[in-house]
Write a protein that holds these residues in place. Sequence first.
Motif, mmCIF file in Angstrom:
data_model
loop_
_atom_site.group_PDB
_atom_site.id
_atom_site.type_symbol
_atom_site.label_atom_id
_atom_site.label_comp_id
_atom_site.label_asym_id
_atom_site.label_seq_id
_atom_site.Cartn_x
_atom_site.Cartn_y
_atom_site.Cartn_z
ATOM 1 N N LYS A 100 0.834 -1.206 0.000
ATOM 2 C CA LYS A 100 0.000 0.000 0.000
ATOM 3 C C LYS A 100 0.864 1.248 0.000
ATOM 4 O O LYS A 100 0.576 2.217 -0.706
ATOM 5 N N GLN A 101 1.976 1.197 0.765
ATOM 6 C CA GLN A 101 2.846 2.366 0.863
ATOM 7 C C GLN A 101 3.471 2.707 -0.485
ATOM 8 O O GLN A 101 3.527 3.875 -0.894
ATOM 9 N N ASN A 102 3.954 1.675 -1.185
ATOM 10 C CA ASN A 102 4.575 1.916 -2.488
ATOM 11 C C ASN A 102 3.550 2.431 -3.506
ATOM 12 O O ASN A 102 3.846 3.294 -4.336
ATOM 13 N N PHE A 103 2.336 1.887 -3.442
ATOM 14 C CA PHE A 103 1.297 2.323 -4.390
ATOM 15 C C PHE A 103 0.959 3.794 -4.167
ATOM 16 O O PHE A 103 0.856 4.580 -5.112
ATOM 17 N N VAL A 104 0.779 4.173 -2.888
ATOM 18 C CA VAL A 104 0.470 5.570 -2.575
ATOM 19 C C VAL A 104 1.608 6.480 -3.004
ATOM 20 O O VAL A 104 1.390 7.580 -3.534
ATOM 21 N N ARG A 105 2.850 6.010 -2.797
ATOM 22 C CA ARG A 105 4.001 6.819 -3.168
ATOM 23 C C ARG A 105 4.059 7.046 -4.668
ATOM 24 O O ARG A 105 4.472 8.121 -5.136
ATOM 25 N N MET A 106 3.618 6.072 -5.456
ATOM 26 C CA MET A 106 3.666 6.187 -6.910
ATOM 27 C C MET A 106 2.537 7.041 -7.478
ATOM 28 O O MET A 106 2.609 7.507 -8.614
ATOM 29 N N LEU A 107 1.475 7.243 -6.690
ATOM 30 C CA LEU A 107 0.372 8.080 -7.154
ATOM 31 C C LEU A 107 0.815 9.534 -7.272
ATOM 32 O O LEU A 107 1.645 10.013 -6.497
ATOM 33 N N HIS A 108 0.226 10.214 -8.245
ATOM 34 C CA HIS A 108 0.490 11.646 -8.376
ATOM 35 C C HIS A 108 0.030 12.351 -7.099
ATOM 36 O O HIS A 108 -1.047 12.028 -6.560
ATOM 37 N N PRO A 109 0.774 13.320 -6.592
ATOM 38 C CA PRO A 109 0.395 13.997 -5.343
ATOM 39 C C PRO A 109 -1.025 14.549 -5.349
ATOM 40 O O PRO A 109 -1.716 14.513 -4.317
ATOM 41 N N ASP A 150 -3.543 13.254 -6.782
ATOM 42 C CA ASP A 150 -4.531 12.182 -6.845
ATOM 43 C C ASP A 150 -4.591 11.354 -5.573
ATOM 44 O O ASP A 150 -5.487 10.507 -5.424
ATOM 45 N N ARG A 151 -3.655 11.564 -4.665
ATOM 46 C CA ARG A 151 -3.587 10.719 -3.455
ATOM 47 C C ARG A 151 -4.797 10.918 -2.550
ATOM 48 O O ARG A 151 -5.425 9.940 -2.120
ATOM 49 N N LYS A 152 -5.131 12.154 -2.258
ATOM 50 C CA LYS A 152 -6.259 12.412 -1.367
ATOM 51 C C LYS A 152 -7.584 11.952 -1.964
ATOM 52 O O LYS A 152 -8.375 11.281 -1.272
ATOM 53 N N PRO A 153 -7.914 12.277 -3.264
ATOM 54 C CA PRO A 153 -9.174 11.778 -3.830
ATOM 55 C C PRO A 153 -9.260 10.261 -3.828
ATOM 56 O O PRO A 153 -10.328 9.695 -3.545
ATOM 57 N N ALA A 154 -8.146 9.574 -4.119
ATOM 58 C CA ALA A 154 -8.156 8.110 -4.130
ATOM 59 C C ALA A 154 -8.382 7.553 -2.733
ATOM 60 O O ALA A 154 -9.165 6.614 -2.542
ATOM 61 N N ALA A 155 -7.710 8.147 -1.729
ATOM 62 C CA ALA A 155 -7.869 7.683 -0.354
ATOM 63 C C ALA A 155 -9.291 7.927 0.140
ATOM 64 O O ALA A 155 -9.884 7.074 0.826
ATOM 65 N N THR A 156 -9.862 9.073 -0.208
ATOM 66 C CA THR A 156 -11.229 9.399 0.218
ATOM 67 C C THR A 156 -12.236 8.434 -0.390
ATOM 68 O O THR A 156 -13.139 7.935 0.300
ATOM 69 N N LEU A 157 -12.082 8.146 -1.682
ATOM 70 C CA LEU A 157 -13.001 7.224 -2.355
ATOM 71 C C LEU A 157 -12.860 5.812 -1.801
ATOM 72 O O LEU A 157 -13.856 5.100 -1.611
ATOM 73 N N LEU A 158 -11.618 5.405 -1.502
ATOM 74 C CA LEU A 158 -11.396 4.072 -0.948
ATOM 75 C C LEU A 158 -12.046 3.938 0.425
ATOM 76 O O LEU A 158 -12.709 2.933 0.721
ATOM 77 N N GLY A 165 -18.899 2.521 3.424
ATOM 78 C CA GLY A 165 -20.275 2.573 2.957
ATOM 79 C C GLY A 165 -20.587 1.677 1.791
ATOM 80 O O GLY A 165 -21.702 1.677 1.277
ATOM 81 N N ARG A 166 -19.560 0.894 1.346
ATOM 82 C CA ARG A 166 -19.723 -0.050 0.242
ATOM 83 C C ARG A 166 -20.172 0.628 -1.059
ATOM 84 O O ARG A 166 -20.897 0.046 -1.874
ATOM 85 N N SER A 167 -19.775 1.879 -1.234
ATOM 86 C CA SER A 167 -20.051 2.576 -2.496
ATOM 87 C C SER A 167 -19.095 2.072 -3.575
ATOM 88 O O SER A 167 -18.088 1.427 -3.284
ATOM 89 N N ARG A 168 -19.414 2.384 -4.810
ATOM 90 C CA ARG A 168 -18.615 1.914 -5.950
ATOM 91 C C ARG A 168 -17.213 2.520 -5.886
ATOM 92 O O ARG A 168 -17.050 3.714 -5.613
ATOM 93 N N PHE A 169 -16.206 1.688 -6.147
ATOM 94 C CA PHE A 169 -14.829 2.198 -6.188
ATOM 95 C C PHE A 169 -14.321 2.121 -7.627
ATOM 96 O O PHE A 169 -14.032 1.057 -8.156
ATOM 97 N N GLU A 170 -14.259 3.279 -8.258
ATOM 98 C CA GLU A 170 -13.704 3.386 -9.603
ATOM 99 C C GLU A 170 -13.202 4.812 -9.758
ATOM 100 O O GLU A 170 -13.941 5.764 -9.518
ATOM 101 N N ILE A 171 -11.943 4.965 -10.140
ATOM 102 C CA ILE A 171 -11.340 6.283 -10.169
ATOM 103 C C ILE A 171 -10.233 6.341 -11.214
ATOM 104 O O ILE A 171 -9.566 5.328 -11.478
ATOM 105 N N GLU A 172 -10.083 7.507 -11.809
ATOM 106 C CA GLU A 172 -8.972 7.743 -12.730
ATOM 107 C C GLU A 172 -7.863 8.455 -11.968
ATOM 108 O O GLU A 172 -8.119 9.447 -11.277
ATOM 109 N N TYR A 173 -6.651 7.946 -12.090
ATOM 110 C CA TYR A 173 -5.525 8.572 -11.396
ATOM 111 C C TYR A 173 -4.250 8.381 -12.204
ATOM 112 O O TYR A 173 -4.208 7.604 -13.168
ATOM 113 N N ARG A 174 -3.228 9.110 -11.772
ATOM 114 C CA ARG A 174 -1.925 9.041 -12.437
ATOM 115 C C ARG A 174 -0.929 8.286 -11.572
ATOM 116 O O ARG A 174 -0.847 8.532 -10.368
#
Length: 332
Positions: free
Chosen positions: A8-17, A19-27, A33-42
């Motif tokens: 998880k640490q390496n994946f977060v580190r590779m994300l564009h700065p 995009d990290r917060k939107p991805a973490a918030t959606l996750l 809440g079991r909402s859909r997880f689908e996101i575009e990121y760099r």
Amino acid sequence: NLEVKASKQNFVRMLHPDDRKPAATLLQRHLNGRSRFEIEYRIQHKSGEYLWFLGSGQAAWDAKGKPLRMVGSIQKIQRRKIAEIAINRYAEDLQRSNEDLEQFAYVASHDLKAPLRGIGNLAQWIEENMAGKMDPETDSYMQLLKGRISRLESLLAGLLQYSRAGVGEIQAQSVDLNQLIGNISDLLCTEQQGFVVNFELPKIFVQQSMITQVLQNLIGNSIKHHLGGSGQINIGYERSATEHVISVADDGPGIDPAMSDRVFKMFQTLKPRDEVEGSGMGLAIVKKLIERCNGEVWIDREQQQGCCIKFSLPIDESMAEQGNSVLNTAIQ
């Protein structure tokens, strides 16, 4: 043999700065809440470049609702995303250019009115001071000057009207087209000018100020370019499953096919302004108003005599259903 250890640490580190917060918030929203997880990121490539990916995933929970694990996939969407960004940027630039052009048209037409009014006053004062002293040639020059001033005032008024067309429109409402055409005919004094306007039209849901301006310009054009002392103007209506189609037809000289592509452009007139006075803005305003409502306007070439201009407007299904509901309630 992995170049990067899966964590998880390496994946977060590779994300564009960014995009990290939107991805973490959606996750977190997905896990809680079991909402859909689908996101575009760099994700950063080993070359250092960030590439676009579409990530999607699905968690599994135990009986108590605690997340146990998550499976997912990522799909490279670099080409599509680059094209999408380019299109969005182009659309923003185009919108900005249109806004700048409209603002320029407004400022130019508004700021030129005062000096033009001053020139008109000077011409009038000269004419008054020279009353009875001008020879016929000088008098003709004075009348020509006043005519040019009046024409420029008309052009500026048309430019100002064009810049404001479609701005601040309110929601569609029920409009009685028969009543509207009657009011426009009275305003344009069609009967006094020798013209008969024939119509039998329904009520439709439409932006009232827009449809009023469009029909007023089209009927006014039919009168202005008829060139006869009297004539017939027929207003027609058709409805398809998705749109209203309204036509304004006259029995005048018609429009030269060579002018078909030009008449809806700014400052275009069918005849020299010395023959028929006009700003050349009427049909340009019609086109702008109709297209702002996602409609179309065109010349109907099937009419053998005169000119027939048609325009279409999408039917607002929600408003149509509301209108039917009101009508049914009234009948009951």
